[in-house]
Design a protein around this motif. Sequence first.
Motif, short mmCIF file in Angstrom:
data_model
loop_
_atom_site.label_atom_id
_atom_site.label_comp_id
_atom_site.label_asym_id
_atom_site.label_seq_id
_atom_site.Cartn_x
_atom_site.Cartn_y
_atom_site.Cartn_z
N SER A 230 6.21 12.08 4.39
CA SER A 230 6.23 13.06 5.47
C SER A 230 6.72 12.42 6.77
CB SER A 230 4.83 13.62 5.70
OG SER A 230 4.45 14.46 4.64
N ILE A 231 7.32 13.26 7.61
CA ILE A 231 7.72 12.81 8.94
C ILE A 231 6.89 13.56 9.97
CG2 ILE A 231 9.56 12.82 10.67
CD1 ILE A 231 11.55 12.25 8.48
N LEU A 232 6.21 12.80 10.81
CA LEU A 232 5.45 13.34 11.92
C LEU A 232 6.33 13.18 13.15
CD1 LEU A 232 3.41 12.62 9.67
CD2 LEU A 232 1.77 12.02 11.45
N ALA A 233 6.87 14.27 13.64
CA ALA A 233 7.81 14.20 14.77
C ALA A 233 7.04 14.11 16.09
CB ALA A 233 8.70 15.43 14.78
N TYR A 234 7.21 12.97 16.78
CA TYR A 234 6.58 12.90 18.11
C TYR A 234 7.62 13.13 19.19
CZ TYR A 234 7.66 7.81 19.02
OH TYR A 234 8.24 6.58 19.26
N SER A 235 7.15 13.58 20.32
CA SER A 235 8.00 14.00 21.44
C SER A 235 9.00 15.09 21.03
CB SER A 235 8.75 12.81 22.04
OG SER A 235 7.86 11.86 22.58
N PRO A 236 8.56 16.11 20.28
CA PRO A 236 9.47 17.19 19.89
C PRO A 236 9.95 18.01 21.08
CG PRO A 236 7.23 17.80 19.35
CD PRO A 236 7.19 16.36 19.76
N VAL B 5 0.85 -1.19 0.00
CA VAL B 5 0.00 0.00 0.00
C VAL B 5 0.89 1.24 0.00
CG1 VAL B 5 -0.17 0.13 2.53
CG2 VAL B 5 -2.01 1.08 1.13
N PRO B 6 0.50 2.29 -0.70
CA PRO B 6 1.30 3.52 -0.67
C PRO B 6 1.30 4.12 0.74
CG PRO B 6 -0.25 3.55 -2.50
CD PRO B 6 -0.65 2.41 -1.62
N LEU B 7 2.46 4.50 1.22
CA LEU B 7 2.58 5.16 2.53
C LEU B 7 2.71 6.66 2.32
CD1 LEU B 7 5.20 2.87 4.34
CD2 LEU B 7 2.71 2.76 4.54
N VAL B 8 2.15 7.43 3.26
CA VAL B 8 2.31 8.88 3.16
C VAL B 8 3.22 9.43 4.26
CG1 VAL B 8 0.06 9.18 2.06
CG2 VAL B 8 0.23 9.41 4.54
N SER B 9 3.46 8.62 5.31
CA SER B 9 4.20 9.20 6.44
C SER B 9 4.83 8.15 7.35
CB SER B 9 3.26 10.08 7.27
OG SER B 9 2.19 9.28 7.79
N ASN B 10 5.77 8.65 8.15
CA ASN B 10 6.37 7.87 9.23
C ASN B 10 6.36 8.76 10.47
OD1 ASN B 10 7.81 6.14 10.89
ND2 ASN B 10 9.63 6.03 9.60
N GLN B 11 5.72 8.29 11.50
CA GLN B 11 5.70 9.03 12.77
C GLN B 11 6.81 8.46 13.66
OE1 GLN B 11 2.86 9.70 16.69
NE2 GLN B 11 1.84 9.48 14.71
N ILE B 12 7.72 9.33 14.06
CA ILE B 12 8.93 8.84 14.70
C ILE B 12 9.45 9.90 15.67
CG2 ILE B 12 10.55 9.70 12.96
CD1 ILE B 12 11.65 6.68 12.97
N LEU C 113 4.08 16.92 16.68
CA LEU C 113 2.99 16.50 17.55
C LEU C 113 3.21 17.08 18.94
CD1 LEU C 113 2.90 12.75 16.51
CD2 LEU C 113 1.11 14.40 16.06
N ALA C 114 2.24 17.80 19.44
CA ALA C 114 2.39 18.43 20.75
C ALA C 114 1.19 18.07 21.63
CB ALA C 114 2.49 19.95 20.60
N GLY C 115 1.48 17.47 22.77
CA GLY C 115 0.42 17.08 23.69
C GLY C 115 0.10 18.21 24.66
N ALA C 116 -1.09 18.14 25.25
CA ALA C 116 -1.51 19.14 26.25
C ALA C 116 -2.49 18.50 27.20
CB ALA C 116 -2.15 20.34 25.55
N ARG C 117 -2.37 18.86 28.49
CA ARG C 117 -3.27 18.30 29.50
C ARG C 117 -4.45 19.23 29.77
NH1 ARG C 117 -0.33 14.23 32.30
NH2 ARG C 117 -2.29 13.72 33.32
#
Length: 328
Positions: free
Chosen positions: A214-220, A184-191, A292-296
Amino acid sequence: MEYKKLGESDLSVSAITFGAWAAGGWMWGSTDRKDAVEAIKASYDMGVTSIDTAPIYGQGTSEEIVGEAIRGISRDKVQVLTKFGMRWDLAKGDFAMHSKNNDGQGIDVYRYAGKESVIYECEQSLKRLGTDYIDLYQIHWPDTTTPIDESFEAVSRLIEQGKVRYAGVCNYSSTQMAEAEKSVPLVSNQIPFSMVNRSIEEETVPYCIRHKKSILAYSPLQRGLLTGKIHRGYTFQDGDHRASLPHFQPDFIEKTNALLDKIKPIAESKGVSLGQLVLRWTIERAGITIALAGARNAEQAIQNAKSIDVQLTAQEIETINKLVNSFI
């Protein structure tokens, strides 16, 4: 807000995307459901149209919270990103960890992405989210017990059925991405990517740039470390996973804060927080599409969204890059 296309798709997402891991409570020392819903709504009001979640976050709690928060918003105005491949209700696949749920009960978590499991997880996610399709469906972690083509043939079927729009991966190497693309075609890697965690720049970033992924940066913000609010002796709540992580040991905290002290004058000159400066720097980095930015709570969410307004000159970016490159 700024919006960016994922890969070569027509899926446009907000450059600052709401990360809903902490909203689910799991591994973050519980959560306040009302605060979490309000945080997502406040983000949306600031132009953050994309929300990233996963079934494992609170064992369904995060997805339910996301579903509650987007209820009443026109579905085509919000992008729902979720995942599959981590089961706490099935002892199959790669054992990932022993953990505790939000009630303090022990659970065993497995990385499993067998075909039947992918289909089942999608159905459960759709129910919790209160929607009939998922914009981006991502495998959460590699599962060495299941052939990659089996997992992504299942995703391909879900796309054909209209339950999923696009496929992505998380924590995949370039080799694994190439294998998944056969199905399947991929559009992104979250890393994971941050000022103090840039290992993906060696292999993954060049691969994604070359292949237009695309790269989805988690824990930036390195799970809060790069806000400058964590110091030696910081007290974590019971159940907060950060207490045992290498990045949160006293020596690393001090080293990181020394870096932040050097960057702080740039933030102060613009009247923004360190966290806002770091988020803006992240999406300016080559190959990084979104942060990606989390918030409480709502206030944290609003401040995260405002980071998009930070304007950095080429010279300022170069100054920050030099400081980051000298961080060992």
